[in-house]
Design a protein around this motif. Structure first.
Motif, short mmCIF file in Angstrom:
data_model
loop_
_atom_site.label_atom_id
_atom_site.label_comp_id
_atom_site.label_asym_id
_atom_site.label_seq_id
_atom_site.Cartn_x
_atom_site.Cartn_y
_atom_site.Cartn_z
N ALA A 230 0.82 -1.22 0.00
CA ALA A 230 0.00 0.00 0.00
C ALA A 230 0.85 1.27 0.00
O ALA A 230 0.31 2.37 -0.16
CB ALA A 230 -0.94 0.01 1.20
N GLU A 231 2.18 1.13 0.16
CA GLU A 231 3.04 2.31 0.14
C GLU A 231 3.20 2.79 -1.30
O GLU A 231 3.71 2.04 -2.15
CB GLU A 231 4.41 1.99 0.72
N PRO A 232 2.79 4.03 -1.63
CA PRO A 232 2.99 4.54 -2.99
C PRO A 232 4.49 4.56 -3.33
O PRO A 232 5.32 4.90 -2.49
CB PRO A 232 2.41 5.95 -2.94
N GLY A 233 4.81 4.16 -4.55
CA GLY A 233 6.20 4.20 -4.99
C GLY A 233 7.08 3.14 -4.36
O GLY A 233 8.31 3.28 -4.33
N LEU A 234 6.48 2.07 -3.86
CA LEU A 234 7.27 0.99 -3.25
C LEU A 234 8.26 0.44 -4.27
O LEU A 234 7.91 0.14 -5.41
CB LEU A 234 6.34 -0.12 -2.76
N THR A 235 9.52 0.28 -3.86
CA THR A 235 10.57 -0.19 -4.77
C THR A 235 11.17 -1.49 -4.25
O THR A 235 11.04 -1.85 -3.07
CB THR A 235 11.69 0.84 -4.90
N ALA A 236 11.89 -2.17 -5.15
CA ALA A 236 12.60 -3.38 -4.77
C ALA A 236 13.67 -3.06 -3.73
O ALA A 236 13.92 -3.86 -2.82
CB ALA A 236 13.24 -4.02 -6.00
N ALA A 237 14.29 -1.91 -3.85
CA ALA A 237 15.33 -1.51 -2.89
C ALA A 237 14.74 -1.38 -1.48
O ALA A 237 15.37 -1.77 -0.50
CB ALA A 237 15.97 -0.20 -3.32
N THR A 238 13.52 -0.86 -1.40
CA THR A 238 12.87 -0.72 -0.09
C THR A 238 12.59 -2.08 0.52
O THR A 238 12.84 -2.31 1.71
CB THR A 238 11.55 0.06 -0.24
N VAL A 239 12.08 -3.01 -0.28
CA VAL A 239 11.80 -4.36 0.22
C VAL A 239 13.09 -5.07 0.59
O VAL A 239 13.17 -5.75 1.62
CB VAL A 239 11.00 -5.16 -0.83
N GLY A 263 6.05 -7.48 -11.18
CA GLY A 263 4.95 -8.40 -11.40
C GLY A 263 4.29 -8.83 -10.10
O GLY A 263 3.06 -8.85 -9.99
N LEU A 264 5.11 -9.18 -9.10
CA LEU A 264 4.56 -9.57 -7.80
C LEU A 264 3.81 -8.42 -7.13
O LEU A 264 2.73 -8.60 -6.55
CB LEU A 264 5.68 -10.06 -6.88
N LEU A 265 4.39 -7.22 -7.22
CA LEU A 265 3.78 -6.06 -6.59
C LEU A 265 2.43 -5.74 -7.24
O LEU A 265 1.43 -5.49 -6.55
CB LEU A 265 4.71 -4.85 -6.68
N ASN A 266 2.38 -5.76 -8.57
CA ASN A 266 1.13 -5.48 -9.26
C ASN A 266 0.06 -6.53 -8.95
O ASN A 266 -1.12 -6.21 -8.77
CB ASN A 266 1.36 -5.41 -10.77
N VAL A 294 -4.39 0.88 -2.30
CA VAL A 294 -3.52 -0.20 -2.80
C VAL A 294 -2.19 0.34 -3.32
O VAL A 294 -1.44 -0.37 -4.00
CB VAL A 294 -4.23 -1.03 -3.90
N GLY A 295 -1.88 1.59 -2.99
CA GLY A 295 -0.57 2.13 -3.36
C GLY A 295 -0.50 2.76 -4.72
O GLY A 295 0.60 3.01 -5.23
N LEU A 296 -1.67 3.06 -5.35
CA LEU A 296 -1.70 3.67 -6.68
C LEU A 296 -2.51 4.97 -6.59
O LEU A 296 -3.69 5.02 -6.95
CB LEU A 296 -2.32 2.71 -7.70
N PRO A 297 -1.88 6.05 -6.12
CA PRO A 297 -2.61 7.30 -5.90
C PRO A 297 -3.01 8.02 -7.17
O PRO A 297 -3.91 8.87 -7.14
CB PRO A 297 -1.62 8.13 -5.08
N ASP A 298 -2.39 7.72 -8.31
CA ASP A 298 -2.74 8.35 -9.58
C ASP A 298 -3.96 7.63 -10.16
O ASP A 298 -3.86 6.47 -10.57
CB ASP A 298 -1.56 8.26 -10.55
N PRO A 299 -5.15 8.27 -10.20
CA PRO A 299 -6.37 7.60 -10.66
C PRO A 299 -6.24 7.01 -12.05
O PRO A 299 -6.73 5.90 -12.31
CB PRO A 299 -7.43 8.70 -10.60
N SER A 300 -5.62 7.75 -12.96
CA SER A 300 -5.53 7.24 -14.34
C SER A 300 -4.66 5.99 -14.39
O SER A 300 -4.95 5.03 -15.14
CB SER A 300 -4.97 8.33 -15.27
#
Length: 321
Positions: A230-239, A263-266, A294-300
């Motif tokens: 749910a974190e916007p902009g979650l990256t592999a580096a963060t995980v 792929g896993l994140l989506n 769900v971590g996607l703040p951009d509606p489009s």
């Protein structure tokens, strides 16, 4: 099946018997030294062959010399054999042919081929039988080569790349060297295994402990993504940082399982979106709010992801539930 062991050089030679009995003697010697096989020869009166064998740790080092011959391992021979091995063969004096596993290969001097005694094969030495034959335990090959079954019977070019390095090293192995070792046997056999893996462009299979570690890390990555998606902009580096591993280790672990971080994140985000869009208790939350959760703040962007993963827009999905 444990490899055969010996601390001496074993020798068989047709020079010990009368010319008319030499082919029969040679077939018996081959069956004793190697496996059950059948042999024919175009040479009649002057047929002459010998083999010497030494044991290098778990690997048998065999040197064959002698007359032209055609060697067969048929189904009847398979049934009579109590033990099985892989064999790595190399000739340095003239061309020869081999057939196994649907492959018919013509080999030139210095080329190599890996054969599996659990399957029928045949090879033809049209000029001489002078050959290096390395007897490799099945478990040993499996520890160095990924999926060796699909590689048997295929020519390894002994004059280019890692095939040339493998050929040069293998041809230095003799029954005498197997007994009077210049280096510890394990060092020599590990060198052979590494060169064989490189010649086949094969990844060395993971050990059981490595496989368990990889499975454990894969599970940890999945749990971390489900926790943090749910974190916007979650990256592999963060995980990776969350798991205290390098980003490279994370990606390598996923790639070996045919997965990607994105792929896993989506998938995780869309599974959560599907669940919220399917349940009436979330109807008070607008489409944009679901995307934010769900971590996607951009509606489009959220709508595009829904079309891709759910087959329709989030509004349409909600109406058709």
């Amino acid at each position: 099946m444990a490899a055969r062991t010996t601390a001496v050089i074993e020798k068989w030679s047709t020079g010990l018997v009368e010319p008319e009995r030499r082919l029969d003697y040679w077939i018996g010697a081959v069956c004793e030294c190697f496996l059950e096989m059948d042999i024919t020869t175009p040479v009649r009166s002057d047929f002459d062959c010998s083999v010497q064998r030494g044991q290098l740790d778990t690997i048998g080092v065999n040197r064959v010399e002698g007359s032209a011959q055609h060697v067969y391992r048929r189904k009847a021979s398979l049934a009579r054999s109590a033990s099985n091995f892989y064999y790595l063969l190399c000739k340095t004096d003239n061309d020869w042919t081999v057939m196994q596993n649907g492959h018919a290969s013509r080999l030139q001097p210095a080329d190599l081929v890996l054969l599996d005694s659990r399957r029928c094969y045949e090879f033809n030495f049209p000029v001489t039988a002078n050959t290096l034959s390395l007897e490799l335990p099945i478990a040993w090959v499996d520890s160095w080569i990924t999926d060796p079954e699909r590689r048997i019977g295929q020519r390894i070019d002994g004059r280019a790349g890692w095939g040339a390095a493998l050929s040069a090293f293998a041809c230095q192995l003799t029954p005498q060297l197997a007994i009077e070792r210049p280096l510890p046997a394990r060092v020599l056999t590990d060198q052979l295994g590494a060169l064989l893996a490189l010649a086949f462009e094969s990844e060395i299979p993971a050990t059981p402990s490595e496989a368990r570690d990889a499975t454990k890390l894969l599970d940890q990555i999945g749990r971390a993504i489900r926790l943090l998606y749910a974190e916007p902009g979650l990256t592999a580096a963060t995980v990776a940082g969350h798991l205290r591993v390098s980003e490279r280790t994370l990606h390598r672990c996923l790639n070996k399982s045919g997965l990607t971080f994105s792929g896993l994140l989506n998938e995780c985000r869309m599974a959560a979106a599907r669940r919220m869009l399917s349940e009436p208790r979330f109807d008070h939350i607008g489409v944009g709010g679901i995307g934010l959760r769900v971590g996607l703040p951009d509606p489009s962007h959220f709508i595009r992801q829904c079309r891709r993963h759910l087959g329709m827009t989030p509004g349409a999905f909600r109406r058709h539930r």
